[in-house]
Design a protein around this motif. Structure first.
Motif, PDB file in Angstrom:
ATOM      1  N   ASN A  39       0.831  -1.210   0.000  1.00  0.00           N
ATOM      2  CA  ASN A  39       0.000   0.000   0.000  1.00  0.00           C
ATOM      3  C   ASN A  39       0.859   1.250   0.000  1.00  0.00           C
ATOM      4  OD1 ASN A  39      -2.850  -0.606  -0.044  1.00  0.00           O
ATOM      5  ND2 ASN A  39      -2.391  -1.854   1.737  1.00  0.00           N
ATOM      6  N   MET A  43       0.328   4.328  -2.441  1.00  0.00           N
ATOM      7  CA  MET A  43       0.097   5.702  -1.973  1.00  0.00           C
ATOM      8  C   MET A  43       1.175   6.651  -2.505  1.00  0.00           C
ATOM      9  SD  MET A  43      -1.332   5.422   1.908  1.00  0.00           S
ATOM     10  CE  MET A  43      -0.107   4.330   2.550  1.00  0.00           C
ATOM     11  N   ASN A 111       8.146  -5.500   5.128  1.00  0.00           N
ATOM     12  CA  ASN A 111       7.423  -4.286   5.514  1.00  0.00           C
ATOM     13  C   ASN A 111       6.341  -4.553   6.574  1.00  0.00           C
ATOM     14  OD1 ASN A 111       4.688  -2.829   4.926  1.00  0.00           O
ATOM     15  ND2 ASN A 111       6.209  -1.298   4.401  1.00  0.00           N
ATOM     16  N   SER A 115       7.350  -3.754  10.655  1.00  0.00           N
ATOM     17  CA  SER A 115       6.600  -2.601  11.172  1.00  0.00           C
ATOM     18  C   SER A 115       5.630  -3.029  12.267  1.00  0.00           C
ATOM     19  CB  SER A 115       5.853  -1.893  10.040  1.00  0.00           C
ATOM     20  OG  SER A 115       4.943  -2.779   9.428  1.00  0.00           O
ATOM     21  N   THR A 138      -7.909  -8.021   8.749  1.00  0.00           N
ATOM     22  CA  THR A 138      -8.023  -8.900   7.578  1.00  0.00           C
ATOM     23  C   THR A 138      -6.976  -8.581   6.504  1.00  0.00           C
ATOM     24  OG1 THR A 138      -9.693  -7.395   6.703  1.00  0.00           O
ATOM     25  CG2 THR A 138     -10.481  -9.363   7.861  1.00  0.00           C
ATOM     26  N   GLY A 139      -6.253  -7.477   6.649  1.00  0.00           N
ATOM     27  CA  GLY A 139      -5.219  -7.132   5.676  1.00  0.00           C
ATOM     28  C   GLY A 139      -3.945  -7.928   5.937  1.00  0.00           C
ATOM     29  N   VAL A 140      -2.968  -7.742   5.064  1.00  0.00           N
ATOM     30  CA  VAL A 140      -1.695  -8.464   5.207  1.00  0.00           C
ATOM     31  C   VAL A 140      -1.047  -8.127   6.549  1.00  0.00           C
ATOM     32  CG1 VAL A 140       0.654  -8.627   4.298  1.00  0.00           C
ATOM     33  CG2 VAL A 140      -1.289  -8.663   2.733  1.00  0.00           C
ATOM     34  N   ALA A 141      -0.947  -6.831   6.869  1.00  0.00           N
ATOM     35  CA  ALA A 141      -0.292  -6.432   8.123  1.00  0.00           C
ATOM     36  C   ALA A 141      -1.137  -6.847   9.323  1.00  0.00           C
ATOM     37  CB  ALA A 141      -0.048  -4.925   8.123  1.00  0.00           C
ATOM     38  N   ARG A 162     -13.415  -6.319   7.941  1.00  0.00           N
ATOM     39  CA  ARG A 162     -14.579  -6.167   7.080  1.00  0.00           C
ATOM     40  C   ARG A 162     -14.862  -7.444   6.297  1.00  0.00           C
ATOM     41  NH1 ARG A 162     -13.960  -1.519   2.611  1.00  0.00           N
ATOM     42  NH2 ARG A 162     -12.371  -3.031   2.014  1.00  0.00           N
ATOM     43  N   ASN A 163     -13.805  -8.046   5.780  1.00  0.00           N
ATOM     44  CA  ASN A 163     -13.957  -9.215   4.916  1.00  0.00           C
ATOM     45  C   ASN A 163     -14.327 -10.452   5.749  1.00  0.00           C
ATOM     46  OD1 ASN A 163     -13.181 -11.663   3.538  1.00  0.00           O
ATOM     47  ND2 ASN A 163     -12.244 -10.352   1.986  1.00  0.00           N
ATOM     48  N   LEU A 205      -6.447   1.210   9.962  1.00  0.00           N
ATOM     49  CA  LEU A 205      -7.584   1.740   9.192  1.00  0.00           C
ATOM     50  C   LEU A 205      -7.784   3.248   9.307  1.00  0.00           C
ATOM     51  CD1 LEU A 205     -10.170  -1.031  10.118  1.00  0.00           C
ATOM     52  CD2 LEU A 205      -8.740  -0.884   8.074  1.00  0.00           C
ATOM     53  N   VAL A 234      -1.144   3.003  12.601  1.00  0.00           N
ATOM     54  CA  VAL A 234      -0.127   2.453  11.682  1.00  0.00           C
ATOM     55  C   VAL A 234      -0.488   2.681  10.214  1.00  0.00           C
ATOM     56  CG1 VAL A 234       1.300   0.424  11.164  1.00  0.00           C
ATOM     57  CG2 VAL A 234       0.225   0.623  13.413  1.00  0.00           C
ATOM     58  N   SER A 236      -3.911   3.844   7.196  1.00  0.00           N
ATOM     59  CA  SER A 236      -5.138   4.648   7.069  1.00  0.00           C
ATOM     60  C   SER A 236      -5.937   4.234   5.836  1.00  0.00           C
ATOM     61  CB  SER A 236      -4.781   6.131   7.037  1.00  0.00           C
ATOM     62  OG  SER A 236      -3.702   6.362   6.148  1.00  0.00           O
ATOM     63  N   THR A 237      -6.184   2.929   5.693  1.00  0.00           N
ATOM     64  CA  THR A 237      -6.918   2.482   4.507  1.00  0.00           C
ATOM     65  C   THR A 237      -8.398   2.891   4.546  1.00  0.00           C
ATOM     66  OG1 THR A 237      -7.161   0.333   5.559  1.00  0.00           O
ATOM     67  CG2 THR A 237      -5.451   0.514   3.911  1.00  0.00           C
ATOM     68  N   PHE A 259       2.912   5.018  14.317  1.00  0.00           N
ATOM     69  CA  PHE A 259       4.151   4.295  14.011  1.00  0.00           C
ATOM     70  C   PHE A 259       4.488   4.528  12.554  1.00  0.00           C
ATOM     71  CE2 PHE A 259       6.597   0.979  12.114  1.00  0.00           C
ATOM     72  CZ  PHE A 259       7.716   1.014  12.932  1.00  0.00           C
ATOM     73  N   ARG A 310      -0.280 -10.919  -0.272  1.00  0.00           N
ATOM     74  CA  ARG A 310       0.589  -9.888  -0.841  1.00  0.00           C
ATOM     75  C   ARG A 310       1.046 -10.268  -2.239  1.00  0.00           C
ATOM     76  NH1 ARG A 310       2.364  -5.679   2.280  1.00  0.00           N
ATOM     77  NH2 ARG A 310       0.219  -5.406   1.726  1.00  0.00           N
TER      78      ARG A 310
HETATM   79  N1  LIG Z   1       3.364   2.683   9.239  1.00  0.00           N
HETATM   80  C1  LIG Z   1       3.950   1.627   8.714  1.00  0.00           C
HETATM   81  O1  LIG Z   1       5.146   1.404   8.878  1.00  0.00           O
HETATM   82  C2  LIG Z   1       3.130   0.655   7.932  1.00  0.00           C
HETATM   83  C3  LIG Z   1       3.614  -0.629   7.641  1.00  0.00           C
HETATM   84  C4  LIG Z   1       2.778  -1.526   6.957  1.00  0.00           C
HETATM   85  C5  LIG Z   1       1.514  -1.127   6.541  1.00  0.00           C
HETATM   86  N2  LIG Z   1       1.118   0.150   6.809  1.00  0.00           N
HETATM   87  C6  LIG Z   1      -0.192   0.617   6.382  1.00  0.00           C
HETATM   88  O2  LIG Z   1      -1.182  -0.170   7.003  1.00  0.00           O
HETATM   89  C7  LIG Z   1      -2.311  -0.282   6.152  1.00  0.00           C
HETATM   90  C8  LIG Z   1      -2.653  -1.748   5.930  1.00  0.00           C
HETATM   91  O3  LIG Z   1      -1.586  -2.355   5.234  1.00  0.00           O
HETATM   92  P1  LIG Z   1      -1.730  -3.830   4.675  1.00  0.00           P
HETATM   93  O4  LIG Z   1      -0.430  -4.187   4.113  1.00  0.00           O
HETATM   94  O5  LIG Z   1      -2.330  -4.727   5.686  1.00  0.00           O
HETATM   95  O6  LIG Z   1      -2.783  -3.596   3.516  1.00  0.00           O
HETATM   96  P2  LIG Z   1      -3.821  -4.588   2.853  1.00  0.00           P
HETATM   97  O7  LIG Z   1      -3.331  -5.982   2.931  1.00  0.00           O
HETATM   98  O8  LIG Z   1      -4.181  -4.037   1.523  1.00  0.00           O
HETATM   99  O9  LIG Z   1      -5.082  -4.482   3.810  1.00  0.00           O
HETATM  100  C9  LIG Z   1      -5.883  -3.340   3.827  1.00  0.00           C
HETATM  101  C10 LIG Z   1      -6.873  -3.497   4.978  1.00  0.00           C
HETATM  102  O10 LIG Z   1      -7.678  -2.328   5.033  1.00  0.00           O
HETATM  103  C11 LIG Z   1      -9.043  -2.744   5.073  1.00  0.00           C
HETATM  104  N3  LIG Z   1      -9.876  -1.685   4.517  1.00  0.00           N
HETATM  105  C12 LIG Z   1      -9.688  -0.995   3.362  1.00  0.00           C
HETATM  106  N4  LIG Z   1     -10.626  -0.059   3.236  1.00  0.00           N
HETATM  107  C13 LIG Z   1     -11.432  -0.165   4.329  1.00  0.00           C
HETATM  108  C14 LIG Z   1     -12.591   0.526   4.774  1.00  0.00           C
HETATM  109  N5  LIG Z   1     -13.103   1.534   4.057  1.00  0.00           N
HETATM  110  N6  LIG Z   1     -13.156   0.149   5.945  1.00  0.00           N
HETATM  111  C15 LIG Z   1     -12.635  -0.856   6.669  1.00  0.00           C
HETATM  112  N7  LIG Z   1     -11.540  -1.559   6.295  1.00  0.00           N
HETATM  113  C16 LIG Z   1     -10.959  -1.205   5.139  1.00  0.00           C
HETATM  114  C17 LIG Z   1      -9.084  -4.020   4.280  1.00  0.00           C
HETATM  115  O11 LIG Z   1     -10.248  -4.717   4.598  1.00  0.00           O
HETATM  116  P3  LIG Z   1     -10.817  -5.899   3.669  1.00  0.00           P
HETATM  117  O12 LIG Z   1      -9.972  -7.091   3.995  1.00  0.00           O
HETATM  118  O13 LIG Z   1     -12.193  -6.065   4.107  1.00  0.00           O
HETATM  119  O14 LIG Z   1     -10.681  -5.420   2.250  1.00  0.00           O
HETATM  120  C18 LIG Z   1      -7.807  -4.672   4.799  1.00  0.00           C
HETATM  121  O15 LIG Z   1      -8.017  -5.226   6.074  1.00  0.00           O
HETATM  122  C19 LIG Z   1      -1.938   0.473   4.879  1.00  0.00           C
HETATM  123  O16 LIG Z   1      -2.421   1.801   5.006  1.00  0.00           O
HETATM  124  C20 LIG Z   1      -0.437   0.480   4.893  1.00  0.00           C
HETATM  125  O17 LIG Z   1       0.098   1.546   4.160  1.00  0.00           O
HETATM  126  C21 LIG Z   1       1.881   1.037   7.500  1.00  0.00           C
END
Ligand SMILES: NC(=O)c1ccc[n+]([C@@H]2O[C@H](COP(=O)([O-])OP(=O)(O)OC[C@H]3O[C@@H](n4cnc5c(N)ncnc54)[C@H](OP(=O)(O)O)[C@@H]3O)[C@@H](O)[C@H]2O)c1
Length: 315
Positions: A39, A43, A111, A115, A138-141, A162-163, A205, A234, A236-237, A259, A310
Motif C-alpha cells: 500500500n 500511496m 514491511n 513494522s 483482515t489485511g496483510v499487516a 470487514r472481509n 484503518l 499504523v 489509514s486504509t 508508528f 501480498r
Molecule cells: N506505518 C507503517 O510502517 C506501515 C507498515 C505496513 C503497513 N502500513 C499501512 O497499514 C495499512 C494496511 O496495510 P496492509 O499491508 O495490511 O494492507 P492490505 O493488505 O491491503 O489491507 C488493507 C486493509 O484495510 C481494510 N480496509 C480498506 N478499506 C477499508 C474501509 N473503508 N473500511 C474498513 N476496512 C478497510 C481491508 O479490509 P478488507 O480485507 O475487508 O478489504 C484490509 O483489512 C496500509 O495503510 C499500509 O500503508 C503502515
C-alpha cells in the motif's frame, strides 16, 4: 533494463525500458529477484503519501529481495526504485536472507512484519497478558499483527475487520474473538464495548472504524480512573482523518501515537527485527500468503484488492 515506471501521480506504472542504475558512493547494484507491491507503493504513486515524490518519471518500489554481485541473497531498500531488473542500495541497508526462506516471502514479510513487531514492542510497549485490539485485521499487516501479538504474549486478541471470510480464519492465527466492522455505528460501538477494555490497539484503518472505537473510550461522569488504552496508528486504509473532541481526550485514558518513519526504532533494532521476522517465516511460525506475478504484468495487478495476500512482482 525493464522496470515499473510512474509518469504522473495517480497513474498506473508502465513496464518499460530504463537505463541501468549507476551506483553512488557506498552503493551496490543488485539483481532484483522479488519486489512486493505494498500500500505504501500505491500511496507514493498516487501522490497521497507524505513522502510522494514530484520528481517523475521514476521507478516504483522501495523494499525488495535481490542478489549482490558476489551472489549473496539479501533484503534491501533502494533509494532509486526496486520494481526493476536491477536496483542500487547502500551496502548498510542489505540484510542477508537465511537459508530455507524464498526471496518472495522474505521480500513480502519485510514491511508488514518488521513494522508490526516494532509497533507492538517499540510504540505500544506491549506487556505479557495485555488485551490487544487489531483494527483492520483482515489485511496483510493485520493478519501478521494477530500472530505477532500472540507470540509476544498478549492475553486476549480481538481482530476487527470487514472481509467476512478472512475474518473467520483469524482465530486460526491466534485471535480470541472477531468483530465485523460492516455494521451500523451504534452496533459496532456496542460490539467494541462488549469486549471490555483494551490495553493496546493497533490500527491499520483510521477513518470511521477508528473514530467509532475511540468514541467508546470516553466517559460522561466525574469518576477518577487511571486505565489507559495505548492506541498505535499504523495505516489509514479507511480514511485520512478522524474527528477527536477535547472532551473525549479528557474523559478517557486514550494515549495516541503513530508508528512510521518519524518514530522508528534505531537501525540496529530494525535489523534485529528483520532477522527475527525472517526466521519465523522460514520456520513456519509466522504465516503469510503471497501471489507471485511477473513484473511485466504490473499494470494489471497494481490496483487489485489483495484480500490478505501480498502480490510480489518478479522481474
Ligand atoms: N506505518 C507503517 O510502517 C506501515 C507498515 C505496513 C503497513 N502500513 C499501512 O497499514 C495499512 C494496511 O496495510 P496492509 O499491508 O495490511 O494492507 P492490505 O493488505 O491491503 O489491507 C488493507 C486493509 O484495510 C481494510 N480496509 C480498506 N478499506 C477499508 C474501509 N473503508 N473500511 C474498513 N476496512 C478497510 C481491508 O479490509 P478488507 O480485507 O475487508 O478489504 C484490509 O483489512 C496500509 O495503510 C499500509 O500503508 C503502515
Amino acid at each position: 533494463m525493464k522496470a515499473a515506471v510512474l509518469h504522473a501521480p495517480g497513474d498506473v506504472p508502465r513496464f518499460e525500458d530504463v537505463p541501468e542504475p549507476e551506483p553512488g558512493e557506498g552503493q551496490e547494484v543488485l539483481q532484483v529477484t522479488a519486489c512486493p507491491l505494498t500500500n505504501l507503493d500505491r500511496m507514493l504513486a498516487a501522490g497521497t503519501h507524505f513522502a510522494s515524490s514530484a520528481n517523475l518519471p521514476a521507478v516504483c518500489g522501495t523494499l525488495a529481495a535481490g542478489r549482490l554481485s558476489d551472489g549473496t541473497r539479501v533484503l534491501f531498500r533502494s533509494p532509486g526504485g526496486a520494481m526493476a531488473e536491477q536496483a542500487v542500495a547502500n551496502r548498510a541497508w542489505c540484510t542477508p536472507i537465511p537459508e530455507g526462506l524464498d526471496d518472495d516471502l522474505a521480500a513480502a514479510v519485510q514491511n508488514p512484519g518488521v513494522s508490526t513487531w516494532a509497533a507492538l514492542e517499540w510504540r505500544a510497549k506491549l506487556r505479557p497478558d495485555e488485551r490487544v485490539l487489531v483494527l483492520g485485521a483482515t489485511g496483510v499487516a493485520g493478519r501478521i499483527a494477530v500472530q505477532l501479538a500472540k507470540r509476544l504474549g498478549a492475553g486476549r486478541i480481538v481482530a476487527a475487520g470487514r472481509n467476512t471470510d478472512v475474518l473467520a480464519a483469524l482465530p486460526g492465527l491466534g485471535a480470541d474473538a472477531t468483530i465485523q466492522l460492516d455494521q451500523p455505528d451504534d452496533e459496532l460501538r456496542a460490539a467494541f464495548r462488549a469486549e471490555g477494555s483494551f490495553d493496546v490497539v493497533l490500527d491499520y484503518l483510521w477513518g470511521r472504524p477508528a473514530e467509532v472505537f475511540i468514541s467508546t473510550l470516553g466517559h460522561t461522569d466525574m469518576v477518577l480512573r487511571s486505565a489507559c488504552t495505548r492506541f498505535v496508528q499504523v495505516g489509514s486504509t479507511a480514511g485520512a482523518n478522524v474527528s477527536l473532541s477535547a472532551d473525549l481526550l479528557r474523559s478517557s485514558g486514550l494515549e495516541l501515537v503513530g508508528f512510521g518513519t518519524g518514530n522508528a526504532p534505531p537501525a540496529a533494532e530494525l535489523d534485529r527485527l528483520r532477522g527475527e521476522v525472517m526466521g519465523l517465516v522460514a520456520s513456519g511460525q509466522l504465516r503469510m500468503d503471497v501471489r507471485r506475478v511477473p513484473l511485466a504484468q504490473v499494470h494489471e495487478v497494481w490496483n487489485l484488492d489483495q484480500k490478505g495476500t501480498r502480490t510480489v512482482l518478479i522481474p
